[in-house]
Write a protein that holds these residues in place. Structure first.
Motif, PDB file in Angstrom:
ATOM      1  N   LEU A 151     -15.031   6.049  64.875  1.00  0.00           N
ATOM      2  CA  LEU A 151     -14.286   5.245  63.899  1.00  0.00           C
ATOM      3  C   LEU A 151     -14.016   6.014  62.612  1.00  0.00           C
ATOM      4  CD1 LEU A 151     -16.178   1.872  64.406  1.00  0.00           C
ATOM      5  CD2 LEU A 151     -13.987   2.574  65.398  1.00  0.00           C
ATOM      6  N   TYR A 152     -14.880   6.965  62.310  1.00  0.00           N
ATOM      7  CA  TYR A 152     -14.700   7.863  61.167  1.00  0.00           C
ATOM      8  C   TYR A 152     -15.535   9.109  61.427  1.00  0.00           C
ATOM      9  CZ  TYR A 152     -18.917   5.275  59.649  1.00  0.00           C
ATOM     10  OH  TYR A 152     -20.147   4.664  59.598  1.00  0.00           O
ATOM     11  N   THR A 153     -15.307  10.146  60.641  1.00  0.00           N
ATOM     12  CA  THR A 153     -15.965  11.436  60.865  1.00  0.00           C
ATOM     13  C   THR A 153     -17.167  11.613  59.939  1.00  0.00           C
ATOM     14  OG1 THR A 153     -14.645  12.600  59.212  1.00  0.00           O
ATOM     15  CG2 THR A 153     -13.717  12.452  61.460  1.00  0.00           C
ATOM     16  N   GLU A 154     -17.957  12.630  60.228  1.00  0.00           N
ATOM     17  CA  GLU A 154     -19.052  12.952  59.319  1.00  0.00           C
ATOM     18  C   GLU A 154     -18.498  13.363  57.958  1.00  0.00           C
ATOM     19  OE1 GLU A 154     -22.953  14.620  60.611  1.00  0.00           O
ATOM     20  OE2 GLU A 154     -21.828  15.126  62.436  1.00  0.00           O
ATOM     21  N   ASP A 155     -17.359  14.050  57.947  1.00  0.00           N
ATOM     22  CA  ASP A 155     -16.727  14.409  56.671  1.00  0.00           C
ATOM     23  C   ASP A 155     -16.364  13.159  55.872  1.00  0.00           C
ATOM     24  OD1 ASP A 155     -16.980  17.131  56.982  1.00  0.00           O
ATOM     25  OD2 ASP A 155     -14.925  17.429  57.690  1.00  0.00           O
ATOM     26  N   ASP A 156     -15.819  12.130  56.548  1.00  0.00           N
ATOM     27  CA  ASP A 156     -15.510  10.864  55.874  1.00  0.00           C
ATOM     28  C   ASP A 156     -16.775  10.283  55.246  1.00  0.00           C
ATOM     29  OD1 ASP A 156     -12.798  10.903  56.670  1.00  0.00           O
ATOM     30  OD2 ASP A 156     -13.236   9.771  58.511  1.00  0.00           O
ATOM     31  N   PHE A 157     -17.854  10.282  56.024  1.00  0.00           N
ATOM     32  CA  PHE A 157     -19.128   9.758  55.527  1.00  0.00           C
ATOM     33  C   PHE A 157     -19.600  10.556  54.313  1.00  0.00           C
ATOM     34  CE2 PHE A 157     -23.754  10.214  55.390  1.00  0.00           C
ATOM     35  CZ  PHE A 157     -24.119   8.911  55.118  1.00  0.00           C
ATOM     36  N   HIS A 158     -19.526  11.891  54.391  1.00  0.00           N
ATOM     37  CA  HIS A 158     -19.992  12.729  53.287  1.00  0.00           C
ATOM     38  C   HIS A 158     -19.156  12.519  52.028  1.00  0.00           C
ATOM     39  CE1 HIS A 158     -23.145  14.703  55.466  1.00  0.00           C
ATOM     40  NE2 HIS A 158     -22.320  15.125  56.402  1.00  0.00           N
ATOM     41  N   GLN A 159     -17.850  12.345  52.183  1.00  0.00           N
ATOM     42  CA  GLN A 159     -16.995  12.101  51.018  1.00  0.00           C
ATOM     43  C   GLN A 159     -17.370  10.788  50.329  1.00  0.00           C
ATOM     44  OE1 GLN A 159     -12.832  12.449  52.072  1.00  0.00           O
ATOM     45  NE2 GLN A 159     -13.094  14.545  52.802  1.00  0.00           N
ATOM     46  N   LEU A 160     -17.555   9.730  51.112  1.00  0.00           N
ATOM     47  CA  LEU A 160     -17.947   8.445  50.538  1.00  0.00           C
ATOM     48  C   LEU A 160     -19.331   8.538  49.902  1.00  0.00           C
ATOM     49  CD1 LEU A 160     -17.430   5.425  50.055  1.00  0.00           C
ATOM     50  CD2 LEU A 160     -18.505   5.005  52.273  1.00  0.00           C
ATOM     51  N   THR A 161     -20.238   9.241  50.564  1.00  0.00           N
ATOM     52  CA  THR A 161     -21.606   9.373  50.065  1.00  0.00           C
ATOM     53  C   THR A 161     -21.629  10.139  48.747  1.00  0.00           C
ATOM     54  OG1 THR A 161     -22.483   9.254  52.307  1.00  0.00           O
ATOM     55  CG2 THR A 161     -23.924  10.219  50.632  1.00  0.00           C
ATOM     56  N   GLU A 162     -20.826  11.182  48.649  1.00  0.00           N
ATOM     57  CA  GLU A 162     -20.752  11.943  47.394  1.00  0.00           C
ATOM     58  C   GLU A 162     -20.230  11.045  46.265  1.00  0.00           C
ATOM     59  OE1 GLU A 162     -18.821  16.062  45.598  1.00  0.00           O
ATOM     60  OE2 GLU A 162     -18.452  15.525  47.684  1.00  0.00           O
ATOM     61  N   TRP A 163     -19.197  10.253  46.555  1.00  0.00           N
ATOM     62  CA  TRP A 163     -18.653   9.323  45.579  1.00  0.00           C
ATOM     63  C   TRP A 163     -19.727   8.311  45.148  1.00  0.00           C
ATOM     64  CZ3 TRP A 163     -18.037   4.002  46.157  1.00  0.00           C
ATOM     65  CH2 TRP A 163     -17.287   3.362  45.158  1.00  0.00           C
ATOM     66  N   MET A 164     -20.450   7.753  46.124  1.00  0.00           N
ATOM     67  CA  MET A 164     -21.511   6.793  45.833  1.00  0.00           C
ATOM     68  C   MET A 164     -22.609   7.439  44.981  1.00  0.00           C
ATOM     69  SD  MET A 164     -24.111   4.890  48.493  1.00  0.00           S
ATOM     70  CE  MET A 164     -25.202   6.330  48.584  1.00  0.00           C
ATOM     71  N   ASP A 165     -23.011   8.647  45.340  1.00  0.00           N
ATOM     72  CA  ASP A 165     -24.055   9.367  44.621  1.00  0.00           C
ATOM     73  C   ASP A 165     -23.642   9.591  43.157  1.00  0.00           C
ATOM     74  OD1 ASP A 165     -26.569  10.625  44.465  1.00  0.00           O
ATOM     75  OD2 ASP A 165     -25.730  12.576  45.001  1.00  0.00           O
ATOM     76  N   TRP A 166     -22.383   9.946  42.940  1.00  0.00           N
ATOM     77  CA  TRP A 166     -21.877  10.139  41.572  1.00  0.00           C
ATOM     78  C   TRP A 166     -21.867   8.817  40.814  1.00  0.00           C
ATOM     79  CZ3 TRP A 166     -21.887  14.274  38.831  1.00  0.00           C
ATOM     80  CH2 TRP A 166     -21.759  15.516  39.435  1.00  0.00           C
ATOM     81  N   ASN A 167     -21.542   7.725  41.484  1.00  0.00           N
ATOM     82  CA  ASN A 167     -21.583   6.406  40.837  1.00  0.00           C
ATOM     83  C   ASN A 167     -22.994   6.103  40.337  1.00  0.00           C
ATOM     84  OD1 ASN A 167     -19.188   4.099  42.310  1.00  0.00           O
ATOM     85  ND2 ASN A 167     -18.920   6.239  41.807  1.00  0.00           N
ATOM     86  N   PHE A 168     -23.982   6.384  41.160  1.00  0.00           N
ATOM     87  CA  PHE A 168     -25.372   6.174  40.756  1.00  0.00           C
ATOM     88  C   PHE A 168     -25.724   7.084  39.580  1.00  0.00           C
ATOM     89  CE2 PHE A 168     -25.954   3.815  44.664  1.00  0.00           C
ATOM     90  CZ  PHE A 168     -26.957   2.920  44.333  1.00  0.00           C
ATOM     91  N   ALA A 169     -25.353   8.357  39.658  1.00  0.00           N
ATOM     92  CA  ALA A 169     -25.641   9.306  38.580  1.00  0.00           C
ATOM     93  C   ALA A 169     -24.984   8.859  37.269  1.00  0.00           C
ATOM     94  CB  ALA A 169     -25.175  10.705  38.971  1.00  0.00           C
ATOM     95  N   ASP A 170     -23.758   8.349  37.365  1.00  0.00           N
ATOM     96  CA  ASP A 170     -23.057   7.858  36.167  1.00  0.00           C
ATOM     97  C   ASP A 170     -23.788   6.691  35.518  1.00  0.00           C
ATOM     98  OD1 ASP A 170     -21.054   9.739  36.441  1.00  0.00           O
ATOM     99  OD2 ASP A 170     -19.600   8.346  37.324  1.00  0.00           O
ATOM    100  N   LYS A 171     -24.568   5.953  36.309  1.00  0.00           N
ATOM    101  CA  LYS A 171     -25.345   4.819  35.792  1.00  0.00           C
ATOM    102  C   LYS A 171     -26.767   5.240  35.414  1.00  0.00           C
ATOM    103  CE  LYS A 171     -22.139   1.710  36.793  1.00  0.00           C
ATOM    104  NZ  LYS A 171     -21.381   0.991  35.797  1.00  0.00           N
ATOM    105  N   GLY A 172     -27.050   6.550  35.480  1.00  0.00           N
ATOM    106  CA  GLY A 172     -28.363   7.059  35.101  1.00  0.00           C
ATOM    107  C   GLY A 172     -29.393   7.062  36.210  1.00  0.00           C
ATOM    108  N   VAL A 173     -28.944   6.881  37.447  1.00  0.00           N
ATOM    109  CA  VAL A 173     -29.862   6.835  38.589  1.00  0.00           C
ATOM    110  C   VAL A 173     -29.634   8.053  39.478  1.00  0.00           C
ATOM    111  CG1 VAL A 173     -30.572   5.559  40.653  1.00  0.00           C
ATOM    112  CG2 VAL A 173     -29.829   4.306  38.615  1.00  0.00           C
ATOM    113  N   ASP A 174     -30.669   8.891  39.607  1.00  0.00           N
ATOM    114  CA  ASP A 174     -30.592  10.018  40.539  1.00  0.00           C
ATOM    115  C   ASP A 174     -31.239   9.613  41.851  1.00  0.00           C
ATOM    116  OD1 ASP A 174     -29.301  11.881  38.863  1.00  0.00           O
ATOM    117  OD2 ASP A 174     -31.200  12.330  37.860  1.00  0.00           O
ATOM    118  N   LEU A 175     -30.433   9.584  42.913  1.00  0.00           N
ATOM    119  CA  LEU A 175     -30.986   9.342  44.244  1.00  0.00           C
ATOM    120  C   LEU A 175     -31.680  10.622  44.688  1.00  0.00           C
ATOM    121  CD1 LEU A 175     -27.951   7.471  45.842  1.00  0.00           C
ATOM    122  CD2 LEU A 175     -30.078   6.466  44.966  1.00  0.00           C
ATOM    123  N   ASP A 176     -32.893  10.497  45.191  1.00  0.00           N
ATOM    124  CA  ASP A 176     -33.673  11.682  45.553  1.00  0.00           C
ATOM    125  C   ASP A 176     -33.333  12.236  46.923  1.00  0.00           C
ATOM    126  OD1 ASP A 176     -35.654  11.969  43.227  1.00  0.00           O
ATOM    127  OD2 ASP A 176     -35.741   9.832  43.716  1.00  0.00           O
TER     128      ASP A 176
END
Length: 184
Positions: free
Chosen positions: A59-84
């Motif tokens: 339904l989607y690729t690992e690259d699709d997943f990684h792109q969304l995950t990077e975006w999500m990770d940056w959203n958390f970082a922008d809110k002061g939360v570092d996902l470990d």
């Protein structure tokens, strides 16, 4: 060794619209950023553990997943939360295509992602916590030796089997910090 709160993604961090892989379909659960800030302040590491059978199903690729995950990770970082750590399983034993159709150790309800995270992040699983929205999340955490398994109502329909495998049922991730504080 450190303690962690493990977070399922779909149904815990974001609303589960089914095989979410695009930014436009990613809708955060209310209170997720504040809850994660509180958990970090309490001394927990944060690790995402997510089954992503949409990759296996084509339904989607690992690259699709990684792109969304990077975006999500940056959203958390922008809110002061570092996902470990962010760990995912792209496999499915029956519905997978090609190399993704296999029985693996990482797909919940197996505990492979927890064991990997434990090694990389130097975690004490016996003092860690799982927040998930379904039975497989609870069973994987139980198998990994995680004693506190929090089932939230913001994802899949809560089943009796999921309740039986959990420690407590809360409305959402927003309620997790207060619950954990009440245990200390």
């Amino acid at each position: 060794m450190d303690r962690a709160v493990f977070l399922d993604r779909d149904g815990v961090i974001n609303k589960d619209h089914g095989y979410v892989y695009q930014v436009d379909d990613f809708e955060y659960i209310e209170g997720v950023f504040d809850a994660c800030l509180s958990l970090k302040a309490m001394g927990f590491k944060l690790a995402v553990v997510t089954n992503q059978s949409g990759i296996a199903r084509g339904l989607y690729t690992e690259d699709d997943f990684h792109q969304l995950t990077e975006w999500m990770d940056w959203n958390f970082a922008d809110k002061g939360v570092d996902l470990d750590g962010i760990y995912y399983c792209p496999h499915h034993e029956t519905a997978g295509l090609g190399e993704y159709q296999c029985e693996c150790e990482c797909r919940k309800p197996k505990a492979g992602m927890f064991k990997t995270a434990s090694q990389f992040l130097n975690l004490d699983l016996s003092s860690s916590v799982m927040v998930g929205d379904k039975r497989d999340d609870m069973l994987a955490a139980q198998t990994a030796g995680i004693p506190i398994r929090i089932l939230v109502r913001t994802g899949k329909t809560v089943t009796e089997e999921a309740i039986a495998a959990s420690t407590v049922v809360l409305d959402s991730i927003a309620n997790v910090p207060d619950y954990l504080a009440s245990l200390e």
